[in-house]
Design an enzyme around this catalytic site. Structure first.
Site, PDB file in Angstrom:
ATOM      1  N   SER A 170     -21.239  49.760  -9.444  1.00 15.70           N
ATOM      2  CA  SER A 170     -20.150  49.985 -10.409  1.00 15.70           C
ATOM      3  C   SER A 170     -20.017  51.446 -10.786  1.00 15.70           C
ATOM      4  O   SER A 170     -20.984  52.051 -11.271  1.00 15.70           O
ATOM      5  CB  SER A 170     -20.427  49.231 -11.713  1.00 15.70           C
ATOM      6  N   HIS A 218     -14.822  48.329  -8.515  1.00 14.75           N
ATOM      7  CA  HIS A 218     -15.431  48.007  -7.216  1.00 14.75           C
ATOM      8  C   HIS A 218     -14.320  48.112  -6.178  1.00 14.75           C
ATOM      9  O   HIS A 218     -13.373  47.348  -6.198  1.00 14.75           O
ATOM     10  CB  HIS A 218     -16.021  46.594  -7.225  1.00 14.75           C
ATOM     11  N   HIS A 267     -20.361  39.741  -5.663  1.00 14.87           N
ATOM     12  CA  HIS A 267     -21.281  39.239  -6.686  1.00 14.87           C
ATOM     13  C   HIS A 267     -21.197  37.720  -6.739  1.00 14.87           C
ATOM     14  O   HIS A 267     -20.129  37.151  -6.517  1.00 14.87           O
ATOM     15  CB  HIS A 267     -20.902  39.774  -8.075  1.00 14.87           C
ATOM     16  N   TYR A 303     -21.268  36.110  -9.491  1.00 19.35           N
ATOM     17  CA  TYR A 303     -20.426  35.732 -10.639  1.00 19.35           C
ATOM     18  C   TYR A 303     -18.948  35.674 -10.282  1.00 19.35           C
ATOM     19  O   TYR A 303     -18.139  35.130 -11.028  1.00 19.35           O
ATOM     20  CB  TYR A 303     -20.672  36.648 -11.854  1.00 19.35           C
ATOM     21  N   GLU A 304     -18.576  36.233  -9.126  1.00 19.75           N
ATOM     22  CA  GLU A 304     -17.189  36.089  -8.668  1.00 19.75           C
ATOM     23  C   GLU A 304     -16.973  34.723  -8.006  1.00 19.75           C
ATOM     24  O   GLU A 304     -15.872  34.409  -7.573  1.00 19.75           O
ATOM     25  CB  GLU A 304     -16.853  37.185  -7.655  1.00 19.75           C
ATOM     26  N   ALA A 309     -25.405  49.621 -11.372  1.00 18.78           N
ATOM     27  CA  ALA A 309     -25.379  49.935 -12.797  1.00 18.78           C
ATOM     28  C   ALA A 309     -26.216  48.860 -13.481  1.00 18.78           C
ATOM     29  O   ALA A 309     -26.134  47.696 -13.112  1.00 18.78           O
ATOM     30  CB  ALA A 309     -23.948  49.886 -13.308  1.00 18.78           C
ATOM     31  N   MET A 328     -26.670  42.494 -12.402  1.00 15.89           N
ATOM     32  CA  MET A 328     -26.116  41.275 -11.801  1.00 15.89           C
ATOM     33  C   MET A 328     -25.969  41.423 -10.290  1.00 15.89           C
ATOM     34  O   MET A 328     -25.075  40.817  -9.692  1.00 15.89           O
ATOM     35  CB  MET A 328     -24.752  40.971 -12.440  1.00 15.89           C
ATOM     36  N   SER A 329     -26.809  42.220  -9.684  1.00 12.88           N
ATOM     37  CA  SER A 329     -26.636  42.454  -8.241  1.00 12.88           C
ATOM     38  C   SER A 329     -27.984  42.721  -7.582  1.00 12.88           C
ATOM     39  O   SER A 329     -29.031  42.393  -8.129  1.00 12.88           O
ATOM     40  CB  SER A 329     -25.697  43.653  -8.028  1.00 12.88           C
ATOM     41  N   ASN A 371     -26.205  51.635 -19.987  1.00 11.45           N
ATOM     42  CA  ASN A 371     -26.173  51.215 -21.409  1.00 11.45           C
ATOM     43  C   ASN A 371     -27.549  50.660 -21.758  1.00 11.45           C
ATOM     44  O   ASN A 371     -28.317  50.299 -20.869  1.00 11.45           O
ATOM     45  CB  ASN A 371     -25.122  50.113 -21.599  1.00 11.45           C
ATOM     46  N   HIS A 384     -17.772  46.808 -20.234  1.00 15.24           N
ATOM     47  CA  HIS A 384     -17.647  47.325 -18.862  1.00 15.24           C
ATOM     48  C   HIS A 384     -17.151  48.773 -18.901  1.00 15.24           C
ATOM     49  O   HIS A 384     -17.524  49.587 -18.060  1.00 15.24           O
ATOM     50  CB  HIS A 384     -16.691  46.426 -18.064  1.00 15.24           C
TER      51      HIS A 384
HETATM   52  N1  HPA Z   1     -26.723  43.712 -18.312  1.00 17.25           N
HETATM   53  C1  HPA Z   1     -26.426  43.205 -17.096  1.00 17.25           C
HETATM   54  N2  HPA Z   1     -25.774  43.901 -16.174  1.00 17.25           N
HETATM   55  C2  HPA Z   1     -25.418  45.161 -16.454  1.00 17.25           C
HETATM   56  C3  HPA Z   1     -25.689  45.741 -17.702  1.00 17.25           C
HETATM   57  C4  HPA Z   1     -26.374  44.970 -18.687  1.00 17.25           C
HETATM   58  O1  HPA Z   1     -26.661  45.424 -19.812  1.00 17.25           O
HETATM   59  N3  HPA Z   1     -25.174  47.017 -17.652  1.00 17.25           N
HETATM   60  C5  HPA Z   1     -24.635  47.179 -16.415  1.00 17.25           C
HETATM   61  N4  HPA Z   1     -24.785  46.056 -15.693  1.00 17.25           N
END
Ligand code: HPA
Length: 274
Positions: free
Chosen positions: A32, A63, A85, A87-88, A115, A212-213, A236, A248
């Site tokens: 990301s 993406h 992903h 989640y998609e 990320a 998530m990857s 973050n 996001h």
């Molecule tokens: N959690 C899960 N996936 C992420 C995060 C997070 O805080 N930041 C970027 N991808």
């Protein structure tokens, strides 16, 4: 031939027909907000996913959905800007498809980036973390099913993130004065960010970063004997570690802020691949 092997072979043939005999040494997966690195490649051949049979269209902002073959640091690299992903709605096999296709094209190394949220309390947004190991808490695995040709039934994961490549990454970071942390990446399904209680659980399980990857790609790469290196951008602080809500937009902003260090680090590592 299984359906999955046919899908891998068809996608690899379609890509190979565009490469004019060039062969990627590595697949570089750009997470990301990090896809801009693909623009640094010299003599680029751009292949949008839409032109690759079996590659579904991208659905996530940030993406890009393109493969770029090009030269960087004197190496031929296949850069994947954007990824699939779970989640998609994609099965684990689709998430792992580009890795298997790159292996079929001759790539021996997977360099994977993402990320991630910082779980380790000393991390600040913008930190770069070398992945030392991962926790796969998705409940999924791309190797479920028949063993594909060239893969192992029970791959060893005790050094999934190659110690030699990690030493190279640390040396490149030192040489460029880039701070590089090292820790454990936790892979979850998403798409919700975690609750604070979940983050406290992850902390106790030994996670330093959460995302998530990555874990499906690394599992498939290890099953084919590729050497793997992973780098997370801590975009973050994970939920509950910082008081502010996660978004996001914040993930994308932080990824943009670290672009220069991230680019220099990747370029330096690629230049030193054997
Ligand atoms: N959690 C899960 N996936 C992420 C995060 C997070 O805080 N930041 C970027 N991808």
């Amino acid at each position: 031939m299984t359906d999955e092997s046919a899908r891998i072979a068809t996608a690899a043939d379609a890509i190979r027909s565009r490469l004019e005999g060039r062969r990627p040494a590595a697949l570089l997966v750009l997470g990301s907000g990090l896809g801009g690195f693909a623009d640094r490649l010299e003599q680029p051949v751009r292949i949008p996913w839409a032109e690759i049979p079996g590659f579904p269209p991208p659905t996530v902002p940030g993406h890009d959905g393109v493969l770029v073959l090009g030269r960087v640091g004197g190496r031929e690299v296949l850069a994947q800007a954007g990824r699939f992903h779970m989640y998609e709605g994609h099965p684990a096999q689709v998430v792992a498809l580009p890795v298997r296709v790159a292996a079929a094209l001759g790539a021996g190394t997977l360099l994977v980036t993402n990320a991630a949220g910082g779980v380790r309390r000393t991390f600040a947004p913008g930190a770069l973390m070398l992945i030392a190991d991962h926790l796969n808490l998705t409940g999924r695995n791309p190797l479920i099913g028949l063993v594909l040709p060239g893969e192992e039934r029970f791959p060893d994961m005790s050094a999934a993130y190659d110690p030699g490549l990690r030493a190279v990454a640390r040396a490149v970071a030192r040489a460029h004065g880039i701070a590089l942390e090292e820790g454990v990446y936790e892979g979850l399904l998403g798409p919700t960010y975690e609750t604070p209680a979940e983050v406290r659980m992850l902390e106790r399980l030994g996670a330093d970063a959460v995302g998530m990857s990555t874990v499906m790609e690394v599992i498939a790469a290890r099953a084919r004997g590729l050497r793997c290196l992973g780098i997370s951008t801590i975009t973050n602080l994970a939920a509950g570690i910082s008081a502010s809500p996660l978004s996001h937009a914040e993930v994308m902003e932080t990824a943009a802020r670290v672009r220069d260090d991230f680019g220099r680090l990747l370029e330096g590592i690629l230049a030193r691949l054997d």
